[in-house]
Design a protein around this motif. Structure first.
Motif, PDB file in Angstrom:
ATOM      1  N   MET A 104     -18.466 -72.545 -31.778  1.00 47.93           N
ATOM      2  CA  MET A 104     -17.287 -73.165 -31.606  1.00 47.93           C
ATOM      3  C   MET A 104     -17.537 -72.792 -33.573  1.00 47.93           C
ATOM      4  O   MET A 104     -16.770 -71.862 -34.103  1.00 47.93           O
ATOM      5  CB  MET A 104     -17.170 -74.185 -31.805  1.00 47.93           C
ATOM      6  N   PRO A 109     -16.306 -67.666 -31.184  1.00 50.81           N
ATOM      7  CA  PRO A 109     -16.816 -67.770 -31.073  1.00 50.81           C
ATOM      8  C   PRO A 109     -16.777 -67.386 -28.659  1.00 50.81           C
ATOM      9  O   PRO A 109     -15.547 -66.160 -28.929  1.00 50.81           O
ATOM     10  CB  PRO A 109     -15.373 -69.406 -30.803  1.00 50.81           C
ATOM     11  N   ARG A 130     -15.010 -78.703 -25.195  1.00 49.99           N
ATOM     12  CA  ARG A 130     -14.690 -78.139 -26.545  1.00 49.99           C
ATOM     13  C   ARG A 130     -13.626 -78.698 -27.023  1.00 49.99           C
ATOM     14  O   ARG A 130     -13.068 -79.505 -28.144  1.00 49.99           O
ATOM     15  CB  ARG A 130     -14.295 -76.629 -25.892  1.00 49.99           C
ATOM     16  N   TRP A 310      -9.083 -76.549 -35.492  1.00 48.42           N
ATOM     17  CA  TRP A 310     -10.320 -75.958 -35.600  1.00 48.42           C
ATOM     18  C   TRP A 310     -10.867 -74.837 -37.311  1.00 48.42           C
ATOM     19  O   TRP A 310     -11.517 -74.282 -37.234  1.00 48.42           O
ATOM     20  CB  TRP A 310     -10.625 -75.431 -34.766  1.00 48.42           C
TER      21      TRP A 310
END
Length: 338
Positions: A104, A109, A130, A310
């Motif tokens: 990640m 990714p 995840r 993220w």
């Protein structure tokens, strides 16, 4: 131990190429497991406090459990490991989860399906791992952006990935109402006209970025002043100067908060005003964000906030350099959150 390693190295010289590849795979698997366990064990130095009653008197209790040392509380007599009470408490395949965490923060990714095939687990297992990682970086960003802060919005198409509402309506239209829009793929299949411009099917994400590279990004429920107000109040330092395009919502915010707002008329083709006022850093972040999201083919709108955290985390990590992070930064964040 040194003698044993020397014997293994001599034996490797007699192995075929296929045998060496199998050995490398096995060694990497063992290394991943040891590193994942070492990360958990290193979370707390010495005897940990009991996660059940918070008593600090614990003793080692028997053999390891799943590779982790078991402890017994001297007060409530319950046993636990250093993973108890964290997001890794009931994860049996910690090494595989650690690989997902490392992926990640990699340059590109992998998709859940590809990772699952590589690790020999179900794709939904990878997806659940995840999601745990994404929860660890939800809302990641700065809450005191200072100096000249650029503000602009980027948009993602509304997605109901995983929804069964169209299938349920087709099976039983009397019980299940018709969805508010056709599926996106049906627009092309049936020659339907796509909605143009901004609409409720475009999900806004407000990006704030100061000239030092600090970033905050937040999904807005709609393009209404109250949502902008909440996001801006939570991210700007008291002395920050806001720089935006010509949208009226920023002028209104400046008047309401007595904050200086400098605007650039981008619709008229003006990119930079007075040599300093522009929103090019925010727009550059938008471009990286859109590129990052493209391989996921439109994640469900309900998860946009997770993907936003993220992206901000990855962008900040790239700016400061991964050498400053621990060996597996996302796994470390999961343990710290526990």
């Amino acid at each position: 131990m040194t003698t044993g390693i020397a014997e293994i190295e001599r034996a490797m010289e007699r192995l075929s190429l296929d045998q060496l590849q199998r050995l490398v795979t096995s060694a990497q698997t063992a290394l991943d497991k040891r590193e994942a366990d070492a990360l958990v064990e290193g979370r707390v130095q010495g005897a940990p406090a009991c996660p059940h009653c918070l008593n600090e008197k614990a003793m080692r209790w028997g053999a390891t459990r799943g590779g982790l040392q078991r402890w017994r509380c001297g007060s409530c007599a319950k046993t636990f490991t250093k993973a108890t009470g964290t997001a890794l408490a009931h994860v049996r395949k910690r090494s595989e989860m650690a690989i997902v965490a490392q992926d990640m923060v990699s340059a590109k990714p992998s998709a859940c399906r590809a990772l699952a095939g590589r690790l020999g687990v179900d794709k939904m297992t990878v997806w659940r791992w995840r999601l745990r990682m994404l929860e660890a970086v939800r809302g990641y960003g700065h809450d005191a952006l200072a100096g000249l802060v650029e503000a602009d919005e980027t948009f993602f198409r509304e997605s109901r990935k995983g929804s069964r509402e169209w299938a349920r309506h087709a099976d039983d239209p009397q019980q299940y109402p018709e969805p508010p829009r056709p599926r996106w793929r049906d627009y092309e299949r049936h020659g339907l006209k796509l909605p143009r411009g901004l609409s409720r099917w475009q999900i806004p994400v407000l990006v704030l970025r100061d000239r030092h590279g600090a970033t905050a990004a937040e999904r807005l429920q709609a393009l209404r002043y109250r949502y902008f107000e909440t996001a801006l109040d939570g991210s700007l330092a008291g002395d920050a100067v806001l720089c935006s395009d010509g949208a009226a919502v920023y002028r209104r915010y400046g008047r309401a908060r007595s904050r200086r707002v400098e605007q650039v008329n981008t619709k008229a083709g003006i990119r930079v005003r007075d040599g300093v006022f522009h929103i090019q850093n925010a727009n550059a972040f938008h471009a990286r964000f859109q590129d990052f999201m493209r391989p996921f083919r439109g994640p469900a709108t309900k998860n946009i906030a997770l993907y936003t955290g993220w992206m901000v985390y990855r962008d900040a990590r790239q700016a400061r350099g991964p050498a400053e992070d621990p060996r597996n930064p996302l796994m470390a964040r999961l343990l710290a959150a526990g």
